[in-house]
Motif scaffolding. Structure first.
Motif, PDB file in Angstrom:
ATOM      1  N   LEU A 117      51.009  28.595  33.375  1.00 41.00           N
ATOM      2  CA  LEU A 117      50.664  27.229  33.009  1.00 41.00           C
ATOM      3  C   LEU A 117      49.175  27.127  32.687  1.00 41.00           C
ATOM      4  N   ARG A 118      48.892  26.432  31.604  1.00 38.83           N
ATOM      5  CA  ARG A 118      47.522  26.209  31.139  1.00 38.83           C
ATOM      6  C   ARG A 118      47.197  24.732  31.310  1.00 38.83           C
ATOM      7  N   ALA A 119      46.141  24.451  32.068  1.00 37.03           N
ATOM      8  CA  ALA A 119      45.664  23.084  32.244  1.00 37.03           C
ATOM      9  C   ALA A 119      44.351  22.942  31.493  1.00 37.03           C
ATOM     10  N   GLU A 120      44.299  21.975  30.578  1.00 39.47           N
ATOM     11  CA  GLU A 120      43.102  21.768  29.763  1.00 39.47           C
ATOM     12  C   GLU A 120      42.655  20.316  29.891  1.00 39.47           C
ATOM     13  N   ILE A 121      41.351  20.126  30.011  1.00 34.15           N
ATOM     14  CA  ILE A 121      40.790  18.790  30.135  1.00 34.15           C
ATOM     15  C   ILE A 121      40.479  18.252  28.742  1.00 34.15           C
ATOM     16  N   LEU A 122      41.059  17.094  28.413  1.00 34.12           N
ATOM     17  CA  LEU A 122      40.895  16.472  27.101  1.00 34.12           C
ATOM     18  C   LEU A 122      40.243  15.092  27.253  1.00 34.12           C
ATOM     19  N   ASP A 123      39.605  14.626  26.162  1.00 36.21           N
ATOM     20  CA  ASP A 123      39.069  13.270  26.170  1.00 36.21           C
ATOM     21  C   ASP A 123      40.155  12.289  25.715  1.00 36.21           C
ATOM     22  N   ARG A 124      39.770  11.021  25.560  1.00 34.58           N
ATOM     23  CA  ARG A 124      40.754   9.982  25.246  1.00 34.58           C
ATOM     24  C   ARG A 124      41.456  10.240  23.915  1.00 34.58           C
ATOM     25  N   ARG A 125      40.782  10.907  22.984  1.00 33.44           N
ATOM     26  CA  ARG A 125      41.355  11.168  21.668  1.00 33.44           C
ATOM     27  C   ARG A 125      42.015  12.539  21.585  1.00 33.44           C
ATOM     28  N   GLY A 126      42.195  13.216  22.729  1.00 29.82           N
ATOM     29  CA  GLY A 126      42.883  14.496  22.743  1.00 29.82           C
ATOM     30  C   GLY A 126      42.026  15.681  22.355  1.00 29.82           C
ATOM     31  N   HIS A 175      34.800  25.532  31.896  1.00 32.59           N
ATOM     32  CA  HIS A 175      34.706  25.235  30.467  1.00 32.59           C
ATOM     33  C   HIS A 175      36.015  24.636  29.953  1.00 32.59           C
ATOM     34  N   GLY A 176      36.555  23.716  30.768  1.00 31.50           N
ATOM     35  CA  GLY A 176      37.689  22.909  30.336  1.00 31.50           C
ATOM     36  C   GLY A 176      39.057  23.473  30.615  1.00 31.50           C
ATOM     37  N   LEU A 177      39.147  24.678  31.201  1.00 27.94           N
ATOM     38  CA  LEU A 177      40.454  25.323  31.375  1.00 27.94           C
ATOM     39  C   LEU A 177      40.644  25.858  32.786  1.00 27.94           C
ATOM     40  N   CYS A 178      41.881  25.836  33.241  1.00 26.49           N
ATOM     41  CA  CYS A 178      42.287  26.600  34.421  1.00 26.49           C
ATOM     42  C   CYS A 178      43.770  26.931  34.290  1.00 26.49           C
ATOM     43  N   GLN A 179      44.252  27.764  35.182  1.00 34.30           N
ATOM     44  CA  GLN A 179      45.606  28.325  35.058  1.00 34.30           C
ATOM     45  C   GLN A 179      46.312  28.304  36.399  1.00 34.30           C
ATOM     46  N   ALA A 180      47.612  28.077  36.358  1.00 30.78           N
ATOM     47  CA  ALA A 180      48.464  28.231  37.539  1.00 30.78           C
ATOM     48  C   ALA A 180      49.670  29.083  37.157  1.00 30.78           C
ATOM     49  N   ILE A 181      50.103  29.920  38.079  1.00 35.21           N
ATOM     50  CA  ILE A 181      51.300  30.729  37.897  1.00 35.21           C
ATOM     51  C   ILE A 181      52.345  30.207  38.870  1.00 35.21           C
ATOM     52  N   VAL A 182      53.478  29.773  38.349  1.00 33.77           N
ATOM     53  CA  VAL A 182      54.531  29.165  39.159  1.00 33.77           C
ATOM     54  C   VAL A 182      55.765  30.056  39.123  1.00 33.77           C
ATOM     55  N   ARG A 183      56.210  30.443  40.304  1.00 34.83           N
ATOM     56  CA  ARG A 183      57.451  31.215  40.411  1.00 34.83           C
ATOM     57  C   ARG A 183      58.594  30.273  40.753  1.00 34.83           C
ATOM     58  N   GLY A 193      43.689  30.368  38.738  1.00 36.31           N
ATOM     59  CA  GLY A 193      42.455  30.979  38.259  1.00 36.31           C
ATOM     60  C   GLY A 193      41.830  30.121  37.185  1.00 36.31           C
ATOM     61  N   ASN A 194      40.609  30.499  36.803  1.00 37.95           N
ATOM     62  CA  ASN A 194      39.951  29.773  35.711  1.00 37.95           C
ATOM     63  C   ASN A 194      39.105  30.683  34.825  1.00 37.95           C
ATOM     64  N   GLY A 195      39.034  31.970  35.130  1.00 37.72           N
ATOM     65  CA  GLY A 195      38.287  32.891  34.290  1.00 37.72           C
ATOM     66  C   GLY A 195      36.799  32.917  34.546  1.00 37.72           C
ATOM     67  N   ASN A 196      36.317  32.154  35.508  1.00 37.03           N
ATOM     68  CA  ASN A 196      34.894  32.138  35.831  1.00 37.03           C
ATOM     69  C   ASN A 196      34.542  33.387  36.635  1.00 37.03           C
ATOM     70  N   PRO A 197      33.693  34.276  36.121  1.00 35.47           N
ATOM     71  CA  PRO A 197      33.418  35.534  36.829  1.00 35.47           C
ATOM     72  C   PRO A 197      32.563  35.371  38.070  1.00 35.47           C
ATOM     73  N   THR A 198      32.074  34.156  38.350  1.00 36.93           N
ATOM     74  CA  THR A 198      31.307  33.927  39.568  1.00 36.93           C
ATOM     75  C   THR A 198      31.984  32.924  40.495  1.00 36.93           C
ATOM     76  N   SER A 199      33.203  32.541  40.210  1.00 32.86           N
ATOM     77  CA  SER A 199      33.906  31.571  41.055  1.00 32.86           C
ATOM     78  C   SER A 199      34.339  32.224  42.358  1.00 32.86           C
ATOM     79  N   LEU A 200      34.086  31.537  43.468  1.00 34.14           N
ATOM     80  CA  LEU A 200      34.499  32.021  44.783  1.00 34.14           C
ATOM     81  C   LEU A 200      35.642  31.186  45.348  1.00 34.14           C
ATOM     82  N   GLU A 201      36.344  30.466  44.485  1.00 37.31           N
ATOM     83  CA  GLU A 201      37.501  29.705  44.923  1.00 37.31           C
ATOM     84  C   GLU A 201      38.656  30.646  45.237  1.00 37.31           C
ATOM     85  N   ALA A 202      39.566  30.172  46.070  1.00 43.71           N
ATOM     86  CA  ALA A 202      40.707  30.983  46.475  1.00 43.71           C
ATOM     87  C   ALA A 202      41.695  31.134  45.330  1.00 43.71           C
TER      88      ALA A 202
END
Length: 825
Positions: A736-745, A788-796, A769-778
């Motif tokens: 799954l790809r989550a992207e942050i958009l403004d009011r006009r998409g 930079h506007g994106l993150c990802q989830a993997i759902v089983r 994940g989000n691809g940030n090479p310095t992120s220390l999130e779990a």
């Protein structure tokens, strides 16, 4: 897997509450009884897991507590290995499983020695290894679905990979060990089972204290495990070898099959075989072969047949055949074994490069470790498929498994999707253990049509020496005994004209591609390719260097001293027909070996054409343009959100493959330029908010277009899935790809909103994940901050049909939602 595909079972594929071990055993047994095959293959998926020593913080029970761990068979081993051990407090995990990705980050203590810091950095600063013994031991337990009738059968386990130093127990008995973190192995267990209704428990102790690589390697049972039960007369693990040779009348298919007799009496029968075509129908029958197998012995039987007008395997058409082998004793089929294979011809030529089925085919390759955001090395099969698809979207047709043999699941998928592979041995050594590992790798992998070469090493310290040549020659001799159809190779960063380079069939250049011309002139009869090339480093979505923040701009300009940019490499590789192609370092960013910033909190490399989530960086589109030149493309970088820089010139690049490109800012043309072959275009554009547009032109015809627009504040989360329909196998996943958009998409390129994922129905978020090479999130969480506007989830999804609804929510924003339909397996 090669055996019993249609009879593959999954032990304990029930969503919801964890079942006791006995429940898992009964369920798996019921599933297996439903099969009419004489061979039963049960995938062992649901395990109990405990991190650390099994019951004592100092040592496993009996493991270090005294010196009699191995004194009495089945009696003096660790308590956790015994069938009656209470593991109700252990948590349930699903294999493939990597426990290292779950661990906290651990920056090296100050002051730290350079070697200590390097070792921690190599594993992405995870709290594992000698400095963290409490996190370096793991135990797994599972009940085995054994029945009374199995008493007369051969029973064994097949492990595709455990990292690392595994000790395998059945009912308290040590039944096998394996040090390698990458080589597959099998364990015969029939002698140690209870066939009279008692429990049968498999336990595996894994010790990841020591590593094998200089990159993130994970920890645990990170590849599949199968329980196999077969008749006493059967085909053993990796017991078939199929090769083909083109002749005027078609392809001659030669099959060598091993038949083992684990019974107490000699057996006489017949081997009956046929080849099933890509359409599933019988394509050709091989002649029957009589069998006489002495008790306790294994024989080899060879047969061949002409396959007329075969469909040849290639990336464009990955046609797969199956050899179906039946062992018949009297009127009974006692074993049935299926071997997928492909018909194709490969050759590395010193003048024409790589030839596939007689035609030059440039290797448009990537190097990759087995590692993905959220799950580490425990990659589900569907994620392997998605990762290959991402690289194919870029135009890639070849994959080098650096620096170790890949998962069998990855090779199966590469066969099906048409991705050529170089399989690499983990250790360049001729000692008995390394040779045994090499043999197991080859026996498992030699039927895969995707495999085009065996790599015997990478940048070894002895690569330029006579000692290295002797070691590699011994390995190569064994390779040719087991498979004479593929060449050997070696990835060298020096000494291309001596040492191991004088032994192997094809010489690989790790970087230093500017020296390939001189080498070819001096050695015109030696085939060559770029085994590691390219190596631009970049932070996805960043366009200014910031060493203090460990950020590298994503233009194709930054690279380590030993490497080159993407464009510099490809201008060499594309224009020399004698270069077989090359493998960029790397397709994806990967944990560990943090480059170009070796210090915490940089936890991964920046080399990838895509980040650790598989989100493309801008260089992805450079390769996409020139590796798929028949498909028009233009791509603009950077984004167009630069508040406070109005009127300042912005460095604008366009990657593309159209003859010309015209750039527009808010409808005004900034000029048309011819696109240099294998190059890119640049403009300096004074910033004003609005719309920047690139039009790819072929004469007066616009054939491609790309637009970047100035975005407003974040307004909503857009959630999309790689696919909406999944299978109820218990193992299928959606990316799954989550992207942050403004009011006009419009994408908001600097958005860093915290996104929370929730699942309704039988599904679970197994990684983010989000691809940030310095992120220390779990990684093992249900939330992730956008990068930079994106993150990802993997759902089983679970093993029952129905729907699964996933929502992505961020404070103050409209939520995104996607519905997954889970159909029959």
């Amino acid at each position: 897997m090669r055996i019993g595909r249609r009879n593959l079972m999954a032990a304990g594929m029930v969503a919801g509450a964890a079942l006791p071990l006995a429940g898992l055993s009964r369920q798996a047994a019921a599933q297996t009884r439903a099969s009419a095959s004489p061979r039963a293959v049960t995938r062992l998926a649901e395990w109990r897991f405990h991190l650390g020593h099994a019951a004592d913080v100092e040592a496993d029970f009996g493991w270090g507590r005294n010196q009699r761990t191995f004194a009495k068979a089945g009696a003096a081993t660790a308590d956790a290995a015994q069938a009656g051990f209470d593991d109700s407090g252990w948590r349930q995990v699903r294999v493939p499983h990597d426990w290292a990705v779950e661990l906290p980050f651990a920056p090296p203590a100050e002051p730290a020695g350079e070697k200590t810091a390097d070792a921690v950095a190599a594993h992405g600063f995870k709290a594992i290894g000698r400095a963290h013994p409490e996190n370096s031991i793991g135990w797994y337990r599972i009940a085995l679905p054994i029945e009374a009738e199995d008493r007369t059968r051969a029973v064994w386990l097949e492990f595709d990979g455990v990292f690392r130093d595994a000790t395998v127990f059945v009912n308290g008995y040590v039944v096998g060990t394996n040090e390698s973190g990458y080589a597959p192995f099998g364990v015969q267990i029939g002698d140690f089972l209870d066939y009279d209704g008692g429990p049968n428990v498999l336990a595996v102790r894994v010790d990841a204290t020591l590593g094998e690589g200089w990159f993130y390697e994970g920890a645990g049972i990170y590849r599949h495990v199968d329980l196999v039960r077969a008749a006493p007369v059967h085909v053993p693990q990796w017991g078939s070898y199929v090769r083909s040779a083109m002749e005027p009348a078609g392809a001659r298919v030669t099959a060598t099959l091993e038949v083992r007799n684990a019974g107490g009496e000699d057996a006489t029968g017949v081997l009956r075989q046929h080849v099933a075509g890509p359409d599933g129908r019988v394509a050709v029958r091989l002649p029957d072969r009589p069998l006489t197998v002495p008790a306790g012995d294994t024989i080899s039987v060879e047969a061949d047949a002409m396959l007329p007008a075969p469909r040849l395997w290639s990336p464009a058409e990955p046609a797969m055949y199956r050899l179906v082998s039946e062992v018949r004793l009297g009127d009974a089929v006692v074993d049935r074994y299926e071997t997928p294979f492909g018909v194709r011809h490969i050759r590395f030529d010193a003048e024409r490069g790589f030839l596939l089925n007689g035609q030059p085919a440039k290797l448009l390759g990537v190097c990759n470790h087995q590692d993905h955001a959220g799950v580490g090395t425990g990659i589900p099969d569907a994620l392997h498929r998605w990762r290959i698809a991402q690289m194919q979207e870029m135009g890639c047709n070849a994959w080098r498994s650096a620096h170790n043999p890949p998962a069998a699941a990855l090779l199966d998928t590469a066969d099906q999707m048409g991705m050529m592979m170089i399989v690499e041995a983990r250790r360049n050594s001729s000692d008995p253990v390394a040779m045994d590992e090499l043999e197991r790798i080859m026996l498992r992998d030699r039927n895969h049509p995707c495999v085009i070469a065996w790599s015997l090493g990478n940048e070894e310290p002895h690569q330029g020496t006579q000692r290295g040549a002797r070691i590699t020659a011994v390995m190569q001799d064994r390779v040719r005994e087991l498979d004479a159809t593929r060449p050997t190779t070696f990835a060298l960063d020096n000494s291309w004209d001596k040492g191991v380079a004088t032994v192997v069939d094809v010489v690989g250049f790790n970087y230093r591609t500017d020296q390939m011309d001189a080498f070819h002139a001096a050695h015109p009869d030696v085939p060559v390719y770029g085994s590691e090339t390219g190596s631009t480093v970049a932070t996805r979505g960043a366009y200014a260097n910031d060493p203090a923040a460990q950020v590298v701009r994503a233009y194709d300009t930054e690279h380590p001293w030993w490497a080159s940019t993407a464009e510099a490499w490809w201008r060499i590789g594309a224009t020399r027909p004698w270069i077989a192609g090359g493998f960029i370092w790397t397709g994806f960013d990967y944990r560990g070996e943090p480059t170009p910033f070796p210090k915490f909190p940089s936890i991964s490399s920046y080399f990838g054409a895509a980040d650790t989530c598989g989100f493309p960086k801008d260089n992805f589109y450079y390769y996409r343009a020139w590796w798929r030149p028949a498909e028009p493309l233009v791509h603009i970088l950077p984004h167009w959100n630069w508040p406070g820089r109005e009127g300042e010139p912005i460095e604008v690049w366009v990657h593309g493959n159209t003859p010309e490109v015209e750039l527009f800012l808010n409808g005004d043309s900034l000029g048309r330029k011819p696109m240099p072959v294998d190059g890119h275009l640049e403009w300096r554009v004074p910033y004003e908010p609005g719309k920047l547009e690139a039009r790819g032109m072929d004469g007066r015809l616009r054939t491609a277009r790309d637009i970047v627009e100035t975005a407003d504040a974040p307004y909503r989360v857009e959630l999309t899935a790689d696919r909406r329909r999944l299978s109820a196998t218990g193992d299928d996943v959606a990316i799954l790809r989550a992207e942050i958009l403004d009011r006009r998409g419009r994408p908001v390129p600097d958005a860093d909103n915290l996104v929370r994922f929730t699942v309704q129905g039988r599904g679970t978020v197994i990684g983010v994940g989000n691809g940030n090479p310095t992120s220390l999130e779990a990684d093992q969480a249900s939330e992730r901050r956008a990068f930079h506007g994106l993150c990802q989830a993997i759902v089983r999804v679970g093993a029952r049909t129905g729907t699964v609804v996933v929502r992505a929510e961020a404070e103050g924003l409209e939520a995104g939602e996607v519905t997954l339909v889970v159909g029959p397996a």
